[in-house]
Structures are given as structure tokens and as C-alpha cells.
Design an enzyme around this catalytic site. Structure first.
Site, PDB file in Angstrom:
ATOM      1  N   CYS A  25       0.678  -1.074  -0.056  1.00 29.52           N
ATOM      2  CA  CYS A  25      -0.016   0.010   0.047  1.00 29.52           C
ATOM      3  C   CYS A  25       0.952   1.047  -0.002  1.00 29.52           C
ATOM      4  O   CYS A  25       1.865   0.898   0.574  1.00 29.52           O
ATOM      5  CB  CYS A  25      -0.869  -0.054   1.369  1.00 29.52           C
ATOM      6  SG  CYS A  25      -2.072   1.427   1.274  1.00 29.52           S
ATOM      7  N   CYS A  32      -4.489   0.943  10.059  1.00 33.42           N
ATOM      8  CA  CYS A  32      -4.853  -0.112   9.333  1.00 33.42           C
ATOM      9  C   CYS A  32      -4.971  -1.565  10.096  1.00 33.42           C
ATOM     10  O   CYS A  32      -3.952  -1.800  10.826  1.00 33.42           O
ATOM     11  CB  CYS A  32      -3.845  -0.404   8.343  1.00 33.42           C
ATOM     12  SG  CYS A  32      -4.251  -1.583   6.857  1.00 33.42           S
ATOM     13  N   ASP A 284     -12.478 -11.928   6.148  1.00 35.36           N
ATOM     14  CA  ASP A 284     -11.236 -11.137   6.016  1.00 35.36           C
ATOM     15  C   ASP A 284     -10.976 -10.886   7.487  1.00 35.36           C
ATOM     16  O   ASP A 284      -9.963 -10.283   7.681  1.00 35.36           O
ATOM     17  CB  ASP A 284     -12.165  -9.694   5.660  1.00 35.36           C
ATOM     18  CG  ASP A 284     -11.214  -8.820   5.213  1.00 35.36           C
ATOM     19  OD1 ASP A 284      -9.936  -9.121   4.975  1.00 35.36           O
ATOM     20  OD2 ASP A 284     -11.279  -7.507   5.283  1.00 35.36           O
ATOM     21  N   CYS A 324     -28.449 -12.751  23.686  1.00 32.96           N
ATOM     22  CA  CYS A 324     -28.663 -12.593  22.523  1.00 32.96           C
ATOM     23  C   CYS A 324     -29.921 -13.075  22.226  1.00 32.96           C
ATOM     24  O   CYS A 324     -30.709 -12.641  21.563  1.00 32.96           O
ATOM     25  CB  CYS A 324     -27.683 -12.901  21.407  1.00 32.96           C
ATOM     26  SG  CYS A 324     -26.327 -11.842  21.487  1.00 32.96           S
TER      27      CYS A 324
END
Length: 416
Positions: A25, A32, A284, A324
């Protein structure tokens, strides 16, 4: 299975994200979550041509009419435009007839010029541009490898996209420099004519650090306050003019549809994240050897998708913590992102931003109902104008609620 052979088993694949140049990059953003080259990559290597064609061929063979490619980095434009011309050539070469090919790319925008913008327009790429707001907010964290701010170069790239009429949206990372400035951000987006915006809270971990707690550089209270403040700006008397991904997902649920973001779905989609070298992972945020599925240059796509590690990963999201299971807002967030449930003891609890989500869900509920009603009224009127016959009063409503038409959307017809 040999290269190019159509597999007998066709496991679904929602999309593929390819880290086109790995961590390379030209920016040195201190927050990041992936790249560690500090804006000065030593060597730029893109995906091997043979691996690229093998994967595209196999993906097309299980496509069932639609394929989705997401190109990321690092900075994917460092691969060069000839690489992406090869990509679209191979996609067209191996796509079955009538296949819809979707390409999106996430870029810092600093390398976009007229040639890139024209390419994106010609091949219908959706371009995500990372920009953290006006110059002072953006340049506080998003800097070039030299240390200089990136704002002017990003805005120049965006102008090329506008001139080419290429589709783009804005991705804004929320951090200490912009989290309290929701109104300023919205004013900036509107002044710049940015109609599509997504916010991502700034993480305090890297994608490769799967055992580190899922904590962030902003607090749940800060994020909750921001979401409420930005909702006030977005609402616009029940007729929003700016697409904000978080509220679009909320609205989708109010309209009896599915959210778009994976974190707001009931299960994680079957998705592949590929490193530049072809190594494959299910997410990811889980780029680690413990979740490595194999390599697309060596393994078949079928083998990757049916790997036991993929099944183990997909068991994470439905395995909800007890709070939850009885939460009134479960239908909106479905427990959030599994990565954000990891605690300091490496056990799973509620999502880091659980209280943030509850705060804005409560705050926005009544006005979101108004927005949803306005959307339904417009859709019904459009159908009527197109000659579409409305259901009977006792039939299921056309909005998908499974309620009777008379108890759901029919009353909306009496309002102008």
C-alpha cells in the site's frame, strides 16, 4: 478434479474477496487492520496469471448465473491496470452465457486517474473510496508513506470518477478525530455530492490476530452516540436522501427484507477471502493458519468450500451468547460479527458494539417506521401506475410481511 472440469457437487459461493497485492500500500494509515508496510512496499506482486485463470474458471463453473468479485489490498491499484484488464478478459472468456459478473474494488483513491476511471466505467466496477471526511479529519490518520496528508489526492481521484460517471461510494473509518462530528461529516458528504456512505469503526486489532480481543479505538458509547447523531442528519423528515449502509440495513428489515452487511445476517455468507498467493480463508477477519482452507492454485474450489474449517467457521455466528437469544433486537443484528464477540479470555460474549446497536435501535425505531411506510407507499404507487393488480384484502401482502393485505399495506393507499 482437473483444471477447468465442472465439479459434480456445486456448493454455493456468495462472493470472493482477493487481496490483490497482499499488504502492499502507498498509504501509512496508523489504524490499518491489515497492511504493515507503512506506505512503502518493498516489492509489489500481484496474483499469478495461472492461479487467476484457474480460480476464475472454477468459480464460473459453479456460478449459477451470478459471480461477485471484490478486489482489495493493501492498495489493489498497485497491481496496475493491465492486471485488471486481464481479469475482465478471463471473466468474459470463462463465463457461461447470461452470467452476471459483479466487480467491486476498495481503493484509497490516490492513484485513480482518467484511465482508471474510464476502465471502471466501461466494465461497471463499483469503486469504494476510503475517505475519513474533510481534510482535517482525513489527514489526521490517512497519510502517504512520506507522512503527508492524502486528502487532496483522494479528492482528485474522486473527481476523475465523477467525470467518467463511474459508480462509487465512500468508506469512512470512525476514530477519535471524527467520532463526535456526525453533523460535519454529513454536511461534507452532501456538499461533495456523495450519496452512498458506509462507516466502519476503527479496530484495535489486525486481521491476522484472531486470538486478540475484538476491541476498537472508540467506545460503544461513542459509537452509539454517533449513530444517533448521524441518524438525525439522515432522517430528513422521513425521506432520506443519502444512503448510509447501517441504516439501509435497518430499513431492509423494516421492509421484510434481508440486510446487506454480513454482520447483520443470521448466518455468515459462504465467502472466500484470498491472499495474493492464493491462500484461502472464510473471512477477512480470520486470516490465520487456524482458518486456512487451502490454496486456490493447488486445491479445487469444491474442496475449499467443503473444508471442515469452513463448516467450523460457519458455526460461530449462530452460536449466540445467552443475552442475544432473548434480545428484542436480535432480528436486526443477529448477534453481530463473531470476530467482535471475542473477549480477553478468548471466550465468546456479546458483540463489542452491542450497547451501541441497542441505543440506536431504540432511538430510531419510530422514525424508521415512518421511513419504511414512505418507501412502501411509493413502491405500491409505482406498481399501481405500472398496471400491477393489488392482492385481495385477505391475501398475503405484497411487501413480504406474510400479513393480510388489509392489515398491512392496504391502509397506506388511503394516504396521499
Amino acid at each position: 478434479m482437473s483444471y477447468g472440469e465442472i465439479p459434480t457437487l456445486k456448493p454455493a459461493l456468495t462472493s470472493v474477496m482477493w487481496k490483490t497485492v497482499s499488504e502492499a500500500c502507498n498509504l501509512a494509515c496508523d489504524y490499518c487492520y491489515y497492511s504493515q508496510c507503512n506506505g512503502m512496499p518493498k516489492k509489489i506482486e500481484h496474483i499469478d496469471d495461472t492461479v487467476l485463470e484457474k480460480f476464475i474458471t472454477e468459480y464460473m463453473n459453479i456460478s449459477k448465473g451470478y459471480v461477485s468479485f471484490v478486489w482489495q489490498g493493501g492498495e489493489p491499484l498497485l497491481a496496475g491496470i493491465d492486471f485488471f484488464r486481464k481479469v475482465v478478459h478471463l471473466q468474459a472468456k470463462h463465463a457461461p452465457n447470461n452470467t452476471i459478473i459483479s466487480n467491486s474494488i476498495q481503493t484509497n483513491g490516490t492513484l485513480i486517474n482518467e484511465e482508471w476511471a474510464s476502465f471502471f466505467k466501461e466494465y461497471n466496477f463499483l469503486v469504494g473510496v476510503s475517505l475519513d471526511g474533510p481534510e482535517d479529519m482525513n489527514d489526521a490518520r490517512r497519510v502517504m508513506g512520506s507522512g503527508k496528508g492524502s486528502y487532496k489526492r483522494i479528492m482528485r481521484g474522486i473527481e476523475y470518477l465523477k467525470d467518467a460517471n463511474a459508480d462509487f461510494n465512500i468508506l469512512t473509518v470512525l476514530h477519535e478525530n471524527n467520532i463526535t462530528r456526525a453533523a460535519d461529516l454529513m454536511k461534507f458528504y452532501q456538499e461533495q455530492n456523495f450519496p452512498f456512505v458506509q462507516f466502519i469503526p476503527c479496530m484495535d486489532f489486525r486481521a491476522q490476530e484472531i486470538n486478540k480481543p475484538g476491541v476498537f479505538l472508540i467506545t460503544p458509547k461513542q459509537y452509539g452516540d454517533f449513530l444517533c447523531d448521524i441518524f438525525d442528519e439522515w432522517y430528513n423528515d422521513g425521506m432520506p436522501q443519502t444512503s448510509i449502509r447501517f441504516f439501509d440495513d435497518m430499513l431492509a428489515v423494516y421492509l421484510n427484507q434481508h440486510a446487506g452487511l454480513c454482520s447483520h445476517l443470521e448466518t455468515c455468507p459462504k465467502h472466500l477471502v484470498l491472499e495474493q498467493n492464493g491462500d484461502a480463508y472464510p473471512c477477512d477477519f480470520f486470516i490465520h493458519e487456524e482458518y486456512r482452507l487451502g490454496n486456490v492454485g493447488v486445491d479445487t474450489l469444491e474442496d475449499l468450500l467443503t473444508n471442515e474449517l469452513m463448516e467450523n467457521f460457519h458455526d460461530l455466528k449462530p452460536n449466540l451468547p445467552d443475552p442475544c437469544k432473548s434480545c428484542e433486537f436480535l432480528h436486526l443484528c443477529h448477534g453481530g460479527c463473531p470476530r467482535n464477540r471475542i473477549k480477553s479470555n478468548n471466550e465468546f460474549g456479546v458483540e463489542y458494539f452491542c450497547e451501541s446497536h441497542k441505543q440506536v435501535y431504540r432511538y430510531a425505531h419510530e422514525r424508521m417506521q415512518i421511513v419504511a411506510s414512505n418507501v412502501k407507499k411509493k413502491r405500491i404507487q409505482d406498481l399501481i401506475n405500472a398496471g400491477y393488480k393489488m392482492p385481495g384484502r385477505n391475501d398475503h401482502c405484497i411487501c413480504g410481511s406474510m400479513k393480510k393485505f388489509k392489515k398491512c399495506c392496504e391502509p397506506l393507499l388511503s394516504f396521499n
